[in-house]
Design a protein around this motif. Structure first.
Motif, short mmCIF file in Angstrom:
data_model
loop_
_atom_site.label_atom_id
_atom_site.label_comp_id
_atom_site.label_asym_id
_atom_site.label_seq_id
_atom_site.Cartn_x
_atom_site.Cartn_y
_atom_site.Cartn_z
N ALA A 112 1.14 -1.13 -0.02
CA ALA A 112 -0.01 -0.07 0.12
C ALA A 112 0.89 1.07 -0.03
CB ALA A 112 -0.97 -0.12 1.14
N SER A 113 1.87 1.08 0.81
CA SER A 113 2.55 2.42 0.85
C SER A 113 3.47 2.67 -0.42
CB SER A 113 3.46 2.43 2.27
OG SER A 113 4.80 2.11 1.89
N TYR A 114 3.88 1.43 -0.87
CA TYR A 114 4.57 1.54 -2.37
C TYR A 114 3.78 2.25 -3.35
CZ TYR A 114 7.02 0.66 -6.71
OH TYR A 114 7.58 0.87 -7.88
N LEU A 115 2.48 1.68 -3.59
CA LEU A 115 1.59 2.25 -4.46
C LEU A 115 1.21 3.73 -4.41
CD1 LEU A 115 -1.30 -0.60 -4.61
CD2 LEU A 115 0.32 0.07 -6.26
N HIS A 116 1.36 4.19 -2.86
CA HIS A 116 1.04 5.68 -2.92
C HIS A 116 2.27 6.27 -3.27
CE1 HIS A 116 -2.55 6.00 -0.74
NE2 HIS A 116 -2.12 5.21 0.30
N THR A 117 3.33 5.85 -3.30
CA THR A 117 4.75 6.45 -3.92
C THR A 117 4.72 6.49 -5.44
OG1 THR A 117 5.81 5.53 -2.02
CG2 THR A 117 7.00 6.67 -3.66
N TRP A 118 4.24 5.23 -5.96
CA TRP A 118 4.32 4.98 -7.23
C TRP A 118 3.40 5.97 -8.13
CZ3 TRP A 118 0.93 3.01 -11.11
CH2 TRP A 118 1.48 2.75 -12.44
N ALA A 119 2.28 6.31 -7.57
CA ALA A 119 0.97 7.25 -8.13
C ALA A 119 1.73 8.45 -8.45
CB ALA A 119 -0.01 7.10 -7.21
N HIS A 120 2.49 8.76 -7.72
CA HIS A 120 2.91 10.26 -8.15
C HIS A 120 4.36 10.13 -8.32
CE1 HIS A 120 4.21 14.69 -6.90
NE2 HIS A 120 3.81 14.35 -8.41
N HIS A 121 4.66 10.21 -9.80
CA HIS A 121 6.21 10.24 -10.10
C HIS A 121 6.78 11.49 -10.06
CE1 HIS A 121 9.80 9.46 -12.82
NE2 HIS A 121 9.36 8.51 -13.09
N HIS A 122 7.67 11.43 -9.03
CA HIS A 122 8.30 12.93 -8.43
C HIS A 122 9.33 13.68 -9.57
CE1 HIS A 122 6.55 12.88 -4.58
NE2 HIS A 122 6.73 11.43 -4.44
N GLU A 123 9.99 12.49 -9.94
CA GLU A 123 11.14 13.25 -11.00
C GLU A 123 10.39 13.91 -12.27
OE1 GLU A 123 14.66 11.02 -13.63
OE2 GLU A 123 13.67 10.00 -12.07
N HIS A 124 9.44 13.17 -12.76
CA HIS A 124 8.76 13.92 -13.98
C HIS A 124 7.43 14.76 -13.52
CE1 HIS A 124 11.90 12.19 -16.54
NE2 HIS A 124 11.55 11.06 -15.95
N ASN A 125 7.06 14.51 -12.38
CA ASN A 125 5.89 15.31 -11.84
C ASN A 125 4.63 15.11 -12.29
OD1 ASN A 125 4.66 16.76 -9.78
ND2 ASN A 125 4.94 18.75 -11.26
N PHE A 126 4.34 13.71 -12.61
CA PHE A 126 3.00 13.42 -13.38
C PHE A 126 2.32 12.21 -12.53
CE2 PHE A 126 5.79 10.66 -16.01
CZ PHE A 126 5.23 9.32 -15.64
N TRP A 127 1.10 12.35 -12.39
CA TRP A 127 0.40 11.30 -11.56
C TRP A 127 0.22 10.19 -12.34
CZ3 TRP A 127 -0.59 11.57 -6.49
CH2 TRP A 127 -0.28 12.91 -6.02
N ARG A 128 0.14 8.83 -11.68
CA ARG A 128 -0.17 7.52 -12.34
C ARG A 128 -1.62 7.21 -11.97
NH1 ARG A 128 5.73 5.90 -11.16
NH2 ARG A 128 6.92 5.94 -13.32
N GLU A 129 -1.94 6.25 -12.63
CA GLU A 129 -3.48 5.87 -12.39
C GLU A 129 -3.22 4.26 -11.99
OE1 GLU A 129 -7.61 6.55 -12.68
OE2 GLU A 129 -6.11 7.96 -13.25
N CYS A 160 -13.66 -2.12 -0.31
CA CYS A 160 -13.52 -0.53 -0.28
C CYS A 160 -12.11 -0.18 0.02
CB CYS A 160 -14.27 -0.49 1.34
SG CYS A 160 -16.05 -0.81 1.03
N ASP A 161 -11.25 -1.13 0.63
CA ASP A 161 -9.98 -0.69 0.83
C ASP A 161 -9.28 -0.37 -0.16
OD1 ASP A 161 -10.15 -0.75 3.72
OD2 ASP A 161 -9.22 -2.73 4.01
N TYR A 162 -9.30 -0.98 -1.39
CA TYR A 162 -8.78 -0.81 -2.55
C TYR A 162 -9.02 0.58 -3.01
CZ TYR A 162 -8.34 -6.00 -3.26
OH TYR A 162 -8.27 -7.16 -3.17
N GLU A 163 -10.12 1.14 -2.79
CA GLU A 163 -10.59 2.38 -3.23
C GLU A 163 -9.42 3.70 -2.63
OE1 GLU A 163 -14.95 2.70 -2.46
OE2 GLU A 163 -14.81 3.15 -4.78
N GLU A 164 -8.89 3.21 -1.44
CA GLU A 164 -7.72 4.33 -0.86
C GLU A 164 -6.57 4.11 -1.49
OE1 GLU A 164 -6.91 3.40 3.18
OE2 GLU A 164 -9.08 3.17 3.66
N TYR A 165 -6.16 3.19 -2.60
CA TYR A 165 -5.22 3.31 -3.24
C TYR A 165 -5.31 3.64 -4.60
CZ TYR A 165 -4.70 0.22 0.70
OH TYR A 165 -4.73 -0.09 1.97
N GLY A 166 -6.62 3.64 -5.30
CA GLY A 166 -6.62 3.73 -6.55
C GLY A 166 -8.17 3.92 -6.92
N THR A 167 -8.58 3.75 -8.19
CA THR A 167 -10.08 3.46 -8.52
C THR A 167 -10.23 2.03 -8.61
OG1 THR A 167 -9.74 5.57 -10.08
CG2 THR A 167 -11.52 4.04 -10.64
#
Ligand code: SF4
Length: 285
Positions: free
Chosen positions: A158-175, A201-208
């Motif tokens: 879960a914590s990895y997915l939160h990090t993955w969702a926002h690509h800091h280097e190129h500053n874009f969001w992932r889905e 319901c918990d999946y909704e915390e990490y994505g769609t």
């Protein structure tokens, strides 16, 4: 470096759900907590097709040669122990190299990654961070887990997915999408083991997250309505799709229109399964 037991890795068009029509790499992990032997069978009866094929599994050396089944799970070889030799254990580096070979431009552009199964959220959650953090995977912007909705996401993942969702280097969001194919009683699986609203319901915390129900009969739809009520009561907010049964074209063609009409009547979404009319649902599509 992590390893994954891979049943299939191929490039195709996503045939179902939210990303229908999108060019996609499919990574099919080996193993499932269910068998779904009830699909296509009269209520209360279980298919023996996968078991019978398991007895002659030694005759098959490639996925492409495996027979399609008209009852039970249509991806039986991705979890049935008799077919485990067809699924190699590969390092995440080897998987990434293979993905680069099958992508049309040798890199991620507009393609989407589908991690499917079997059940891809079993123990394999431990390996996905290595896979997704690989330098050649940085262009990937959209990922879907095709799950049966029974497996909790571990704290680490879960914590990895939160990090993955926002690509800091190129500053874009992932889905991140969880396509949850919840198993109704027509699958042959037990309700209390298959319909786990809190997990979804918990999946909704990490994505769609969305729900997708396979419908063959009016009874299936009645079961789907009960399940939808249970998920909503638990707080699930995502979309709901109805999808026709049918891994083989004749079965699919008999009920796709009826399921579309049913979805319209109840204000739900319809999902086709394009891989059946387009590619006859062959392995590797
Ligand atoms: S959950 Fe999916 S992969 Fe597992 S047995 Fe059922 S249909 Fe097959």
């Amino acid at each position: 470096m992590s390893k994954l037991k891979i049943a299939e890795l191929f490039y195709s068009v996503q045939g179902e759900g939210r990303y229908m029509g999108v060019p996609s790499v499919f990574l099919r992990t080996f193993g499932c907590n269910f068998k779904c032997a009830g699909f296509g069978m009269p209520r209360g009866e279980l298919s023996t097709e996968a078991e019978e094929l398991g007895e002659v599994a030694h005759l098959y050396s490639k996925y492409e040669d495996l027979p399609l089944v008209s009852t039970g799970c249509d991806s039986y070889a991705s979890w049935h122990p008799d077919f485990k030799n067809l699924s190699p254990v590969l390092t995440t580096d080897a998987i990434v190299e293979r993905i680069m070979e099958i992508l049309p431009h040798g890199e991620w552009r507009d393609e989407h990654l589908v991690i499917t199964g079997g059940e891809p959220l079993l123990g394999w959650q431990r390996a996905y961070p290595d896979l997704l953090s690989h330098p050649k995977m940085q262009g990937l912007k959209e990922i879907t887990f095709e799950t049966n909705g029974t497996q909790e996401i571990s704290e680490e993942f879960a914590s990895y997915l939160h990090t993955w969702a926002h690509h800091h280097e190129h500053n874009f969001w992932r889905e991140i999408t969880f396509s949850v194919s919840a198993k109704l009683p027509c699958s042959g699986e037990k309700w209390e083991e298959a319909i786990l609203p809190k997990v979804v319901c918990d999946y909704e915390e990490y994505g769609t997250a969305y729900l997708k129900f396979v419908i063959a009969t009016e009874q299936d739809f009645a079961d789907a309505e009960c399940a939808i009520a249970a998920y909503r009561t638990a707080g699930f907010e995502g979309h709901v799709y109805l999808m026709p049964v049918g891994g083989v074209e004749t079965v699919y063609a008999m009920n796709n229109r009826n399921v579309a009409l049913l979805a319209m009547k109840h204000g739900l979404r319809y999902s086709d399964r394009l891989q059946v009319p387009l590619f006859k649902n062959e392995w590797g599509t």
